[in-house]
Design an enzyme around this catalytic site. Structure first.
Site, mmCIF file in Angstrom:
data_model
loop_
_atom_site.group_PDB
_atom_site.id
_atom_site.type_symbol
_atom_site.label_atom_id
_atom_site.label_comp_id
_atom_site.label_asym_id
_atom_site.label_seq_id
_atom_site.Cartn_x
_atom_site.Cartn_y
_atom_site.Cartn_z
ATOM 1 N N CYS A 90 1.867 -0.276 6.295
ATOM 2 C CA CYS A 90 1.089 -1.505 6.417
ATOM 3 C C CYS A 90 1.699 -2.589 5.530
ATOM 4 O O CYS A 90 1.938 -2.369 4.346
ATOM 5 C CB CYS A 90 -0.350 -1.218 6.003
ATOM 6 S SG CYS A 90 -1.327 -2.651 5.581
ATOM 7 N N GLU A 91 1.951 -3.756 6.104
ATOM 8 C CA GLU A 91 2.587 -4.819 5.321
ATOM 9 C C GLU A 91 1.645 -5.455 4.304
ATOM 10 O O GLU A 91 2.089 -6.169 3.408
ATOM 11 C CB GLU A 91 3.154 -5.894 6.237
ATOM 12 C CG GLU A 91 2.136 -6.714 6.987
ATOM 13 C CD GLU A 91 2.772 -7.771 7.873
ATOM 14 O OE1 GLU A 91 2.147 -8.819 8.048
ATOM 15 O OE2 GLU A 91 3.884 -7.538 8.404
ATOM 16 N N HIS A 92 0.352 -5.192 4.417
ATOM 17 C CA HIS A 92 -0.598 -5.799 3.486
ATOM 18 C C HIS A 92 -0.744 -5.005 2.190
ATOM 19 O O HIS A 92 -0.980 -5.593 1.134
ATOM 20 C CB HIS A 92 -1.972 -5.939 4.155
ATOM 21 C CG HIS A 92 -1.936 -6.802 5.371
ATOM 22 N ND1 HIS A 92 -2.655 -6.503 6.521
ATOM 23 C CD2 HIS A 92 -1.251 -7.933 5.640
ATOM 24 C CE1 HIS A 92 -2.422 -7.435 7.428
ATOM 25 N NE2 HIS A 92 -1.575 -8.306 6.926
ATOM 26 N N HIS A 93 -0.627 -3.676 2.277
ATOM 27 C CA HIS A 93 -0.837 -2.845 1.092
ATOM 28 C C HIS A 93 0.313 -1.862 0.834
ATOM 29 O O HIS A 93 0.287 -1.124 -0.145
ATOM 30 C CB HIS A 93 -2.141 -2.042 1.219
ATOM 31 C CG HIS A 93 -3.332 -2.896 1.493
ATOM 32 N ND1 HIS A 93 -3.841 -3.079 2.760
ATOM 33 C CD2 HIS A 93 -4.098 -3.649 0.660
ATOM 34 C CE1 HIS A 93 -4.881 -3.905 2.705
ATOM 35 N NE2 HIS A 93 -5.064 -4.261 1.446
ATOM 36 N N GLN A 131 -0.239 -3.028 13.186
ATOM 37 C CA GLN A 131 -0.254 -2.281 14.442
ATOM 38 C C GLN A 131 -0.175 -3.202 15.656
ATOM 39 O O GLN A 131 0.479 -2.881 16.649
ATOM 40 C CB GLN A 131 -1.512 -1.407 14.512
ATOM 41 C CG GLN A 131 -1.590 -0.549 15.762
ATOM 42 C CD GLN A 131 -2.811 0.343 15.772
ATOM 43 O OE1 GLN A 131 -3.348 0.693 14.727
ATOM 44 N NE2 GLN A 131 -3.270 0.711 16.956
ATOM 45 N N HIS A 159 -5.212 4.329 9.571
ATOM 46 C CA HIS A 159 -4.651 3.476 8.517
ATOM 47 C C HIS A 159 -5.154 3.933 7.148
ATOM 48 O O HIS A 159 -6.359 3.928 6.893
ATOM 49 C CB HIS A 159 -5.064 2.022 8.755
ATOM 50 C CG HIS A 159 -4.460 1.425 9.992
ATOM 51 N ND1 HIS A 159 -3.490 0.447 9.936
ATOM 52 C CD2 HIS A 159 -4.678 1.677 11.307
ATOM 53 C CE1 HIS A 159 -3.140 0.116 11.179
ATOM 54 N NE2 HIS A 159 -3.851 0.846 12.015
ATOM 55 N N CYS A 161 -4.910 2.383 4.456
ATOM 56 C CA CYS A 161 -5.521 1.269 3.716
ATOM 57 C C CYS A 161 -7.018 1.184 3.999
ATOM 58 O O CYS A 161 -7.766 0.583 3.215
ATOM 59 C CB CYS A 161 -4.828 -0.052 4.024
ATOM 60 S SG CYS A 161 -4.876 -0.528 5.755
#
Length: 198
Positions: A90-93, A131, A159, A161
């Site tokens: 995941c690019e956010h976390h 995704q 996910h 996250c």
């Protein structure tokens, strides 16, 4: 890096590993750990190698992968490669998300080697991702590269996250879909999903 490279530490750049490992060492110190203790001495290097392996898709060209194995074929209606497992970050976390992708297409005089579909999924999954974009990128690459009358891609993923942090919902999954061409017809999409259930 070869477009068909699989996970192999021997192909990783030692200088790049060293640079990333130095950052991991600093992170260990910042969270209150001692990077010199026995269990952590080699952790920065291991983590650097793992990060490079898990983001190797940046050095792979999905359209080149597909175009390397396209063959003449006048026949088939719908072709489906289903339940291709993938692992992404995941690019956010920068936490893992993982699941399966299913790809369907209607040939227009040509077909593609089945393993290339799995390699295409990996080329996009092994990057920092969301995704929704992963699903769209796979669909677009197949549509652009392989002569077809329609392409459809579905992705189902869990996910970390959402499981490890934040809302901590253990049973949640996310489903995404993209389609092009004749799959705009809901009846054809229904046929695709019916075949996936078989």
């Amino acid at each position: 890096m070869d477009i068909n490279q699989t996970s192999n530490n021997s192909n990783l750049d030692p200088q790049l590993i060293g640079k990333i490992a130095a950052h991991y060492r600093a992170i260990l110190e910042l969270i209150g750990e001692d990077p010199n203790r026995e269990g952590l001495v080699k952790t920065p290097e291991r983590a650097a190698k793992a990060l490079l392996e898990n983001t190797r898709g940046y050095h792979q060209d999905a359209e080149q992968i597909i175009s390397s194995a396209i063959f003449e074929h006048p026949g088939s209606q719908m072709v489906i490669v289903k339940d291709i497992e993938f692992y992404s970050l995941c690019e956010h976390h920068i936490l893992p998300f993982y699941g399966t992708v299913s790809i369907g297409y209607i040939p227009d005089g040509k077909i593609v080697g089945l393993s290339k579909m799995a390699r295409t999924v990996d080329a996009f999954a092994r990057r920092l991702q969301v995704q929704e974009r992963l699903t769209s990128e796979i669909c677009d690459a197949v549509d652009r590269t392989l002569p077809n009358r329609g392409v459809i891609v579905t992705c189902r993923a869990a996910h970390m996250c959402m499981k490890m942090r934040g809302v901590e919902k253990q049973e949640s999954t996310t489903v995404t879909m993209q389609y092009r061409g004749e799959f705009e017809d809901v009846k054809l999409r229904d046929e695709f999903f019916s075949l996936l259930r078989q």
